[in-house]
Design a protein around this motif. Structure first.
Motif, mmCIF file in Angstrom:
data_model
loop_
_atom_site.group_PDB
_atom_site.id
_atom_site.type_symbol
_atom_site.label_atom_id
_atom_site.label_comp_id
_atom_site.label_asym_id
_atom_site.label_seq_id
_atom_site.Cartn_x
_atom_site.Cartn_y
_atom_site.Cartn_z
ATOM 1 N N HIS A 1 -15.222 -20.524 98.017
ATOM 2 C CA HIS A 1 -14.746 -21.151 99.006
ATOM 3 C C HIS A 1 -13.849 -22.109 99.058
ATOM 4 O O HIS A 1 -14.310 -23.299 97.751
ATOM 5 N N ILE A 2 -13.051 -23.010 99.163
ATOM 6 C CA ILE A 2 -11.614 -22.993 98.019
ATOM 7 C C ILE A 2 -10.908 -24.069 99.763
ATOM 8 O O ILE A 2 -11.035 -23.743 100.474
ATOM 9 N N ALA B 1 -3.479 -1.180 78.286
ATOM 10 C CA ALA B 1 -4.874 -1.483 79.905
ATOM 11 C C ALA B 1 -4.026 -2.924 80.526
ATOM 12 O O ALA B 1 -3.726 -3.718 80.547
ATOM 13 N N SER B 2 -4.497 -2.274 81.432
ATOM 14 C CA SER B 2 -3.264 -2.149 83.529
ATOM 15 C C SER B 2 -5.315 -2.329 84.079
ATOM 16 O O SER B 2 -6.483 -1.885 83.901
ATOM 17 N N SER B 3 -5.171 -3.308 84.968
ATOM 18 C CA SER B 3 -6.075 -3.327 86.457
ATOM 19 C C SER B 3 -4.983 -3.629 87.572
ATOM 20 O O SER B 3 -3.924 -3.641 87.312
ATOM 21 N N ILE B 4 -5.977 -4.035 88.431
ATOM 22 C CA ILE B 4 -5.845 -4.487 89.629
ATOM 23 C C ILE B 4 -6.295 -5.779 90.143
ATOM 24 O O ILE B 4 -7.657 -5.491 90.470
ATOM 25 N N VAL B 5 -5.476 -6.384 90.226
ATOM 26 C CA VAL B 5 -6.083 -8.280 90.518
ATOM 27 C C VAL B 5 -6.467 -8.250 92.329
ATOM 28 O O VAL B 5 -5.942 -7.829 92.934
ATOM 29 N N VAL B 6 -7.431 -7.530 92.828
ATOM 30 C CA VAL B 6 -8.149 -8.027 93.933
ATOM 31 C C VAL B 6 -8.008 -9.097 95.141
ATOM 32 O O VAL B 6 -9.170 -10.036 94.638
ATOM 33 N N ASP B 7 -7.775 -9.916 95.848
ATOM 34 C CA ASP B 7 -7.623 -11.207 96.205
ATOM 35 C C ASP B 7 -7.210 -10.841 98.049
ATOM 36 O O ASP B 7 -6.364 -10.342 98.175
ATOM 37 N N PHE B 8 -8.464 -11.116 98.242
ATOM 38 C CA PHE B 8 -8.885 -10.788 100.263
ATOM 39 C C PHE B 8 -8.840 -12.665 100.864
ATOM 40 O O PHE B 8 -10.181 -13.342 100.005
ATOM 41 N N ILE B 9 -7.771 -13.113 100.757
ATOM 42 C CA ILE B 9 -8.202 -14.409 102.144
ATOM 43 C C ILE B 9 -8.240 -14.793 103.046
ATOM 44 O O ILE B 9 -7.683 -14.257 103.897
ATOM 45 N N THR B 10 -9.521 -15.121 103.695
ATOM 46 C CA THR B 10 -9.470 -15.399 104.904
ATOM 47 C C THR B 10 -9.811 -16.536 105.056
ATOM 48 O O THR B 10 -10.519 -17.438 105.155
ATOM 49 N N PRO B 11 -8.878 -17.155 105.993
ATOM 50 C CA PRO B 11 -9.125 -18.773 106.725
ATOM 51 C C PRO B 11 -10.076 -18.799 107.353
ATOM 52 O O PRO B 11 -10.608 -18.344 107.826
ATOM 53 N N GLU B 12 -10.754 -19.726 107.045
ATOM 54 C CA GLU B 12 -12.119 -20.607 107.866
ATOM 55 C C GLU B 12 -11.478 -21.207 108.585
ATOM 56 O O GLU B 12 -11.858 -21.548 109.908
ATOM 57 N N THR B 13 -10.644 -22.829 108.172
ATOM 58 C CA THR B 13 -10.069 -24.154 109.269
ATOM 59 C C THR B 13 -8.906 -23.793 108.114
ATOM 60 O O THR B 13 -8.532 -22.878 107.610
ATOM 61 N N GLU B 14 -7.762 -25.034 109.025
ATOM 62 C CA GLU B 14 -7.111 -25.519 108.612
ATOM 63 C C GLU B 14 -6.690 -25.485 107.053
ATOM 64 O O GLU B 14 -5.432 -25.375 106.374
ATOM 65 N N ASN B 15 -7.329 -26.128 106.661
ATOM 66 C CA ASN B 15 -7.159 -26.495 105.491
ATOM 67 C C ASN B 15 -8.831 -25.793 104.519
ATOM 68 O O ASN B 15 -9.088 -26.378 103.126
ATOM 69 N N SER B 16 -9.309 -24.813 105.017
ATOM 70 C CA SER B 16 -9.975 -24.707 103.999
ATOM 71 C C SER B 16 -10.105 -22.821 103.859
ATOM 72 O O SER B 16 -9.849 -22.140 105.052
ATOM 73 N N TYR C 1 -12.378 -17.469 99.491
ATOM 74 C CA TYR C 1 -11.483 -16.113 98.997
ATOM 75 C C TYR C 1 -12.330 -15.026 98.302
ATOM 76 O O TYR C 1 -12.973 -15.905 96.724
ATOM 77 N N PHE C 2 -11.603 -13.896 98.468
ATOM 78 C CA PHE C 2 -12.108 -13.016 98.254
ATOM 79 C C PHE C 2 -12.057 -12.341 96.534
ATOM 80 O O PHE C 2 -11.374 -11.709 96.961
ATOM 81 N N TRP C 3 -12.509 -12.144 95.178
ATOM 82 C CA TRP C 3 -11.521 -11.810 94.092
ATOM 83 C C TRP C 3 -12.042 -10.848 93.650
ATOM 84 O O TRP C 3 -13.369 -10.599 93.844
ATOM 85 N N GLY C 4 -11.566 -10.243 92.645
ATOM 86 C CA GLY C 4 -12.376 -9.565 91.785
ATOM 87 C C GLY C 4 -10.913 -8.775 91.010
ATOM 88 O O GLY C 4 -9.949 -8.603 91.151
ATOM 89 N N MET C 5 -11.326 -7.287 89.844
ATOM 90 C CA MET C 5 -10.551 -6.626 89.589
ATOM 91 C C MET C 5 -10.987 -5.574 89.932
ATOM 92 O O MET C 5 -12.139 -5.192 89.530
ATOM 93 N N ALA C 6 -9.955 -4.647 90.363
ATOM 94 C CA ALA C 6 -10.496 -2.997 89.712
ATOM 95 C C ALA C 6 -9.872 -2.338 88.428
ATOM 96 O O ALA C 6 -8.861 -3.207 88.377
ATOM 97 N N ARG C 7 -10.497 -1.385 88.224
ATOM 98 C CA ARG C 7 -9.996 -0.612 86.816
ATOM 99 C C ARG C 7 -10.392 0.677 86.634
ATOM 100 O O ARG C 7 -11.196 1.171 87.043
#
Length: 350
Positions: free
Chosen positions: A145-146, A256-271, A274-280
Motif C-alpha cells: 500500500h503506497i 537469466a531472465s524474467s517478467i516483472v509483474v506490476d498491477f497498480i490499482t488506484p485507491e484514492t487520488e493519492n494512494s 501495488y501488486f508486485w512480483g516476478m514470473a520466471r
C-alpha cells in the motif's frame, strides 16, 4: 474525492489475491469506492459496496455464514450476492434498497473487479497474460500500500533510469543511465526499452546468473523492456545473457531472465494498491528459489515505496510547481497521454 476521478472507471483492476479471502470478507477501497470481497457458497468471489443498508456499517466487519452469505457484524443483516437484502433476525427486510454489486473475474491468480458500468464489463477486456498459466512458469510476489498517485508509479516503472540511484545496491548500475531508452506506442500499449552490451552484471543479476548455473562474473548483455497496458498494468521483460549470445534471444542456458509483474490499482487520488512480483521460466519447481527472489524483490520495491511517498508529499506541498520532462520520461508521457484520452472519453460520455 473529486466527482471526476483521475483514472479510468470502466475498466478492470486487480483488487486482491485469493489468499486474502481465506479468513473471511475483505474490505478494500478501489478507485475511490469502498468495496467488500468474499466467497459465496459456490466458491465464487463476490464484490459489493461495503455498506450495510440498515445503519451503514461496513459489511466487511461481518462474516460469511455456513450458507456462504455475507452477514453484517452490527445487527445481522444477511446480503444476497446481487447486493439485495436477504434476511435479518426478527425483521422483514427483503424490500429494503440494496447495495451495488460489482462484476468480478478470477484470473491469473488475481481477483479482478470492474468499477464502472456493470453492463459494459466484458471479461475479454482483461489483458492477456496467459503465460501465468503456462507450464514451466512460476510466480512469486506481494502487495504494498503506497501513498502516491497511481500515475507516479506508472512514471516510475516506465523509466528505469532511477535504478542507478534508488536501487544502487541491487539492480542499479551506471550503464543504465548511459544507455538511452526508446519509447513508442505499440497498438493499445506503450513500450519503453533499453539494452546494454558487454557489461558486468548488477548484484541482483549476478545472483540470478548463479541461480541459473551461469558464471556471475561473466560479461553480459542486459535488457529492460517495460510494456504499459491501460489502465495501469506494466509488465517488464528484464534479463541478462552472456555477452555475444544474442541478448534477449539467447538460448535459455545462456541467460537469466524474467517478467516483472506490476498491477497498480488506484485507491484514492493519492494512494494505490501495488501488486508486485516476478514470473520466471527457469527452475519453476524450486519453491525455495521463488521465496528467495520474492524476498529480494520485495526489498527493491520497498525502496520505490519510500521514494514515491516522499515525492507525493513534495508535490502536495508545492502545487504550483511544474514537473520537468526529459527524454528519459518518454514512456511515462505516452502512457499518461493514453490515460488522459481514456478518461476524457469516459467523462464526455463517448
Amino acid at each position: 474525492m473529486s466527482s471526476q476521478p483521475s483514472w479510468p472507471v470502466n475498466t478492470w483492476y486487480v483488487a486482491c489475491t485469493p489468499d486474502e479471502l481465506t479468513s473471511g470478507p475483505l474490505g478494500r477501497q478501489i478507485g475511490g469506492k469502498q468495496l467488500v470481497f468474499y466467497r459465496n457458497g459456490d466458491g465464487k468471489v463476490v464484490a459489493l459496496a461495503d455498506f450495510c443498508p440498515h445503519r451503514g456499517a461496513p459489511l466487511s466487519l461481518g462474516f460469511v455464514n455456513v450458507d456462504g452469505d455475507l452477514v453484517c457484524g452490527y445487527h445481522g443483516m444477511v446480503m444476497n450476492c446481487d447486493g439485495s437484502c436477504k434476511s435479518m433476525p426478527g425483521q422483514r427486510v427483503q424490500a429494503f434498497p440494496g447495495v451495488t454489486a460489482y462484476p468480478i473475474e478470477e484470473r491469473y491468480g488475481f481477483i479482478w473487479v470492474w468499477t464502472g458500468n456493470a453492463e459494459a464489463a466484458d471479461p475479454a477486456l482483461i489483458p492477456d497474460f496467459s503465460w501465468f498459466d503456462e507450464p514451466g512458469w512460476t510466480y512469486g510476489g506481494g502487495l504494498y500500500h503506497i501513498r502516491c498517485n497511481y500515475k507516479l508509479m506508472v512514471d516510475n516503472l516506465m523509466d528505469l533510469t532511477h535504478e542507478t540511484y534508488v536501487h544502487a545496491s541491487s539492480i542499479g548500475q551506471t550503464e543504465i543511465e548511459e544507455a538511452p531508452p526508446e519509447s513508442f506506442k505499440d497498438g493499445d500499449t506503450v513500450v519503453t526499452q533499453r539494452t546494454m552490451e558487454n557489461i558486468s552484471a548488477a548484484p541482483f543479476w549476478k545472483q540470478a546468473l548463479t541461480f541459473n548455473d551461469l558464471d556471475p562474473e561473466a560479461l553480459v548483455d542486459r535488457w529492460q523492456i517495460s510494456r504499459f497496458t491501460p489502465p495501469s498494468h506494466i509488465m517488464i521483460n528484464v534479463g541478462v545473457a552472456l555477452a555475444g549470445e544474442g541478448g534477449i534471444d539467447a538460448p535459455a542456458d545462456k541467460k537469466a531472465s524474467s517478467i516483472v509483474v506490476d498491477f497498480i490499482t488506484p485507491e484514492t487520488e493519492n494512494s494505490i494498491w501495488y501488486f508486485w512480483g516476478m514470473a520466471r521460466n527457469f527452475k519453476a519447481d524450486d519453491a525455495e528459489l521463488t521465496n528467495t527472489i520474492r524476498e529480494s524483490q520485495g526489498k527493491i520495491f520497498a525502496e520505490d515505496l519510500e521514494m514515491l511517498e516522499a515525492q507525493q508529499r513534495n508535490i502536495d506541498d508545492n502545487p504550483d510547481r511544474d514537473l520537468l520532462k526529459l527524454n528519459i520520461d518518454g514512456g511515462g508521457v505516452l502512457a499518461r497521454r493514453m490515460l488522459d484520452r481514456m478518461i476524457k472519453a469516459e467523462q464526455s460520455g463517448a
